[in-house]
Design a protein around this motif. Structure first.
Motif, PDB file in Angstrom:
ATOM      1  N   ALA A 187       0.800  -1.122  -0.035  1.00 18.03           N
ATOM      2  CA  ALA A 187       0.027  -0.005  -0.182  1.00 18.03           C
ATOM      3  C   ALA A 187       1.049   1.277   0.151  1.00 18.03           C
ATOM      4  O   ALA A 187       2.018   1.080   0.470  1.00 18.03           O
ATOM      5  CB  ALA A 187      -0.746   0.154   1.162  1.00 18.03           C
ATOM      6  N   TRP A 188       0.229   2.224  -0.332  1.00 18.47           N
ATOM      7  CA  TRP A 188       0.512   3.747  -0.226  1.00 18.47           C
ATOM      8  C   TRP A 188      -0.200   4.387   0.617  1.00 18.47           C
ATOM      9  O   TRP A 188      -1.351   4.420   0.641  1.00 18.47           O
ATOM     10  CB  TRP A 188       0.770   4.327  -1.386  1.00 18.47           C
ATOM     11  N   PHE A 189       0.540   5.175   1.472  1.00 21.77           N
ATOM     12  CA  PHE A 189      -0.058   5.865   2.471  1.00 21.77           C
ATOM     13  C   PHE A 189       0.457   7.452   2.424  1.00 21.77           C
ATOM     14  O   PHE A 189       1.613   7.509   1.720  1.00 21.77           O
ATOM     15  CB  PHE A 189       0.014   5.630   3.915  1.00 21.77           C
ATOM     16  N   SER A 249       0.161  -0.152  -8.690  1.00 21.50           N
ATOM     17  CA  SER A 249       0.670  -1.605  -9.518  1.00 21.50           C
ATOM     18  C   SER A 249       1.835  -2.252  -8.857  1.00 21.50           C
ATOM     19  O   SER A 249       2.483  -1.504  -8.127  1.00 21.50           O
ATOM     20  CB  SER A 249       0.921  -1.262 -10.910  1.00 21.50           C
ATOM     21  N   ARG A 250       2.102  -3.341  -9.135  1.00 22.18           N
ATOM     22  CA  ARG A 250       3.153  -4.295  -8.554  1.00 22.18           C
ATOM     23  C   ARG A 250       3.831  -4.734  -9.749  1.00 22.18           C
ATOM     24  O   ARG A 250       3.282  -5.505 -10.553  1.00 22.18           O
ATOM     25  CB  ARG A 250       2.855  -4.895  -7.824  1.00 22.18           C
ATOM     26  N   ASP A 251       5.064  -5.203  -9.706  1.00 22.44           N
ATOM     27  CA  ASP A 251       5.969  -5.821 -10.702  1.00 22.44           C
ATOM     28  C   ASP A 251       6.804  -6.882  -9.827  1.00 22.44           C
ATOM     29  O   ASP A 251       7.791  -6.245  -9.369  1.00 22.44           O
ATOM     30  CB  ASP A 251       6.760  -4.801 -11.326  1.00 22.44           C
ATOM     31  N   VAL A 264       6.569  -1.910  -6.086  1.00 23.95           N
ATOM     32  CA  VAL A 264       5.331  -1.475  -6.249  1.00 23.95           C
ATOM     33  C   VAL A 264       5.405  -0.015  -6.737  1.00 23.95           C
ATOM     34  O   VAL A 264       6.146   0.725  -6.147  1.00 23.95           O
ATOM     35  CB  VAL A 264       4.418  -1.535  -4.783  1.00 23.95           C
ATOM     36  N   TYR A 265       4.384   0.325  -7.367  1.00 32.59           N
ATOM     37  CA  TYR A 265       4.151   1.894  -8.191  1.00 32.59           C
ATOM     38  C   TYR A 265       3.220   2.677  -7.539  1.00 32.59           C
ATOM     39  O   TYR A 265       2.222   1.890  -7.288  1.00 32.59           O
ATOM     40  CB  TYR A 265       4.380   1.858  -9.485  1.00 32.59           C
TER      41      TYR A 265
END
Length: 126
Positions: free
Chosen positions: A34-36, A70-72, A78-79
């Motif tokens: 996640a991004w916070f 997204s994730r790679d 993760v982006y």
């Protein structure tokens, strides 16, 4: 797992930035991500989250339609693609990882995350 966030900076309103969070030290695919973000004087809130298998995502209402997570797995990264940025998006952005057993779970509570990156500052000028 260790997390290294990058990609923050100064951008004008309406512009775009892409944040990256590189993971190391453990199996990336075992973690929901996640991004916070946290603005001065405010709590740390979830912006976007993604399941282990990338099949499920969550977005805060304030960023829906503008941000994409997204994730790679090949790059253990993760982006967060941020478009149409607004001054109210100004904050320190943190990536986080949570070890979960199921591949489809999206985790949005900050208290559930055990691992955090160092934060990257995003400043949007009007």
């Amino acid at each position: 797992v260790q997390l290294q966030a990058s990609g923050g900076g100064l951008v004008q309103a309406g512009g775009s930035l892409r944040l990256s969070c590189a993971a190391s030290g453990s199996t990336f695919d075992s973690y929901a991500m996640a991004w916070f973000r946290q603005a001065p004087g405010k709590e740390r809130d979830a912006v976007a989250a993604i399941s282990r298998n990338a099949g499920n995502t969550y977005y805060a209402d304030s960023v829906k339609g503008r941000f994409t997570i997204s994730r790679d797995s090949a790059k253990n990264t993760v982006y967060l693609q941020m478009n149409s940025l607004k001054p109210e998006d100004t904050a320190v952005y943190y990536c986080a990882a949570d070890y979960v057993r199921v591949t489809w779970a999206v985790v949005t509570g900050a208290k559930e995350y055990d691992y955090w990156g160092q934060g990257t500052l995003v400043t949007v000028s009007s």
